[in-house]
Design an enzyme around this catalytic site. Structure first.
Site, short mmCIF file in Angstrom:
data_model
loop_
_atom_site.label_atom_id
_atom_site.label_comp_id
_atom_site.label_asym_id
_atom_site.label_seq_id
_atom_site.Cartn_x
_atom_site.Cartn_y
_atom_site.Cartn_z
N HIS A 122 41.83 5.98 26.80
CA HIS A 122 41.77 5.37 27.63
C HIS A 122 42.79 5.50 28.45
O HIS A 122 42.61 5.55 30.26
CB HIS A 122 42.85 3.54 26.99
CG HIS A 122 42.38 2.62 26.42
ND1 HIS A 122 40.90 2.46 25.44
CD2 HIS A 122 42.71 1.85 25.46
CE1 HIS A 122 40.74 1.43 25.15
NE2 HIS A 122 41.56 1.83 24.63
N ALA A 175 34.56 -10.06 17.64
CA ALA A 175 34.03 -10.49 18.22
C ALA A 175 34.50 -12.27 18.27
O ALA A 175 34.22 -12.39 19.54
CB ALA A 175 33.07 -10.87 17.10
N ASP A 213 52.92 -4.15 49.76
CA ASP A 213 52.23 -4.63 48.61
C ASP A 213 51.36 -5.17 48.69
O ASP A 213 51.12 -5.98 49.20
CB ASP A 213 53.52 -5.56 47.96
CG ASP A 213 53.68 -5.92 47.01
OD1 ASP A 213 52.78 -5.73 45.59
OD2 ASP A 213 54.55 -7.07 46.55
N LYS A 254 51.78 9.21 29.55
CA LYS A 254 52.91 8.14 28.08
C LYS A 254 52.75 6.87 27.90
O LYS A 254 51.54 5.92 28.09
CB LYS A 254 54.29 7.78 28.81
CG LYS A 254 55.00 7.31 28.43
CD LYS A 254 56.60 7.14 28.53
CE LYS A 254 56.90 5.92 29.92
NZ LYS A 254 57.89 5.84 30.38
C1 BG6 Z 1 42.97 -0.72 21.97
C2 BG6 Z 1 44.31 0.12 20.93
O1 BG6 Z 1 42.34 -0.07 21.85
O2 BG6 Z 1 43.75 -1.12 23.41
C3 BG6 Z 1 45.44 -1.88 20.55
O3 BG6 Z 1 43.23 -0.25 19.83
C4 BG6 Z 1 45.50 -1.54 22.05
O4 BG6 Z 1 46.24 -0.33 19.62
C5 BG6 Z 1 45.12 -2.33 23.07
O5 BG6 Z 1 47.12 -2.43 21.86
C6 BG6 Z 1 45.56 -2.60 24.61
O6 BG6 Z 1 44.47 -3.06 25.21
P1 BG6 Z 1 44.72 -4.33 26.31
O7 BG6 Z 1 43.91 -4.65 27.14
O8 BG6 Z 1 45.60 -5.48 25.73
O9 BG6 Z 1 45.38 -3.15 27.31
#
Ligand code: BG6
Length: 483
Positions: free
Chosen positions: A243, A18, A397, A334
């Site tokens: 992600h 938060a 680029d 990766k």
């Molecule tokens: C989070 C992970 O979801 O995403 C973290 O739990 C990671 O481990 C983070 O550091 C990365 O997010 P960003 O936005 O900093 O790339």
């Protein structure tokens, strides 16, 4: 949407998420004039706090150089705080009364369109109990209700299904917004535009032209401070299953029928269904150790991490999308902590040029740099300028910091909260997508646990465990392109 009478309740308002993300994002929207005219933001947490204490907590991550005190004061005038436990009915009833009071103060009229947003910035252990409390004691059937939740959504397919079922019993799917903050990042949102608003990408977006795709996430710091949490999950559950796979699905999906959120999510789910479960043989696992000079600690040097932990802090996997567009194209994902740089890139490597006119110097690549600096560039071969007739590798680029100097790229959370305010689900994970994501990773995760697979060591600040580069070349046919 500016006239909707809006109440946002941030549960876990005294916590880190938060403080670091939710409130700064709300403040950003406020500054941009993007919060509805009549909005109240109520924090809810267990800690007893006076208004001043709460105010200094939630503003502690505001960027002071980009704001004024009067903007902060204006924002704070919209904010309130209710302290209460997460399992006590009376506390939630009090919250409901406070919401009513605030709506009254905003001159609620019978004809007003009203929205209540419940943002659960909470650990997953209390998702369901808080969700139940809200549903029983706070939920208002006469207005629109939206519940925002944050990962982790379970730790494997079964636990995720159980969570979806429990939450699904309380809220309809269209009331639920599952955050994957990567979907709010500028370059990730850009994939759709790039692919479907330009004539030339889609034409080559298939196995006939693309050799391999690499999606890479690297962080230059370890898990110091949150090792205890991380150890339960490991890098695959922490960033890959969510992600990286989300990004992959947008790169790989077919064109949606429209830009409506369900059409987009249908396409993403459809392509996820075509991904085969990942094999252990297609995976390289690592765990970082301290530097030789001891200036950086190893993963297991953290007091909150068990001394015999075999949790991976690095993983590299090859995925296969089994459809006509992608069959035979390896996708390498990766991710690692404590590596040599901070970077998230999507690298699409094209095949060798099939003619013999020019000896193939290197392959074309389309690179989307998600962070740290947003960029799209295409590795392109040109004639070396000047009298030479040699070839040279160069780039088309589009670095955002050069091209869009005046535009401040918002934090992912600001765009996502704006989507919630607008009732747009496009950038949120639907339950069937989540289910597919776990289906792809669960057999691997279970095998790692069952066989107690030991990750390979790599030094803090290095490129990863031994064999990481060979893995991409041998397993995915990736060819290194000189810059
Ligand atoms: C989070 C992970 O979801 O995403 C973290 O739990 C990671 O481990 C983070 O550091 C990365 O997010 P960003 O936005 O900093 O790339």
């Amino acid at each position: 949407k500016h006239d909707v009478l809006t109440t946002i309740v941030v549960f876990g308002a005294s916590g880190d998420l938060a403080k670091k993300k939710t409130y700064p994002a709300l403040f950003h929207l406020y500054q941009q004039g993007l919060l509805p005219r009549r909005t109240r933001i109520l924090g809810y947490a267990r800690t007893q706090m006076e208004h001043d204490q709460f105010a200094s907590r939630i503003t502690s991550f505001f960027k002071r150089d980009q704001t004024t005190q009067s903007a902060i004061d204006g924002f704070l005038s919209l904010c309130g705080y209710v302290s209460g436990k997460y399992d006590v009915d009376d506390d939630f009833v009090r919250l409901r009364e406070e919401i009513d009071r605030q709506e009254h103060a905003m001159h609620k009229r019978a004809e007003d369109e009203r929205v209540h947003i419940y943002y659960l910035a909470l650990p997953p252990s209390v998702f369901v109990s808080v969700g139940t409390q809200i549903r029983t004691n706070v939920y208002d059937g006469s207005c629109t209700n939206r519940v925002v939740i944050e990962k982790p959504f379970g730790h494997d397919l079964d636990s995720s299904r159980k969570l979806s079922k429990d939450i699904g019993a309380l809220y309809a799917e269209d009331e639920i917004y599952r955050i994957d903050h990567y979907l709010g990042k500028e370059m990730v949102k850009n994939i759709l535009a790039l692919r479907f608003a330009n004539v030339f990408y889609e034409a080559v977006w298939n196995r006939h032209y693309i050799s391999n795709v690499q999606i890479t996430f690297k962080e230059p710091f370890g898990t110091e401070g949150r090792g205890g949490y991380f150890d339960e999950f490991g890098i695959i559950r922490d960033v890959m299953q969510n992600h990286l796979l989300q990004v992959l699905s947008i790169v790989a999906m077919h064109q949606p029928q429209s830009l409506r959120s369900e059409d987009i999510r249908d396409r993403k789910t459809e392509v996820l269904r075509r991904i085969l479960p990942i094999q252990l043989e297609d995976t390289l696992l690592g765990q970082y150790v301290g530097t030789k000079d001891a200036s950086k600690p190893g993963y297991k040097d953290d007091d909150t991490v068990p001394k015999d932990s075999i949790t991976p802090t690095f993983a590299q996997c090859v995925l296969h999308v089994d459809n006509d567009r992608w069959r035979g194209v390896p996708w390498v994902i990766k991710a690692g902590k404590a590596l040599d740089e901070a970077k998230m890139v999507i690298r699409i490597q094209f095949k060798d040029m099939p003619n013999a006119l020019f000896p193939s110097l290197a392959r074309n690549e389309l690179v989307l740099q998600v962070s740290p600096k947003e960029a799209v560039y295409i590795k392109t071969i040109v004639k070396e300028p000047g009298l030479s007739t040699n070839l040279a590798m160069s780039e088309l680029d589009l670095s955002y910091h050069k091209r869009y100097q005046d535009i401040k790229i918002p934090d992912a959370y600001a765009t996502l909260i704006l989507d919630v305010l607008n009732g747009d689900h496009s950038n949120f994970v639907r339950s069937d997508e989540l289910d597919e994501a776990w289906r792809i990773f669960t057999p691997l995760l279970h095998q790692i646990d069952r066989d107690q697979v030991i990750p390979l060591p790599y030094e803090y600040g290095s490129r990863g465990p031994k064999g990481v580069d060979e893995f991409a070349t041998e397993r995915a046919g990736y060819k290194l392109t000189a810059r």
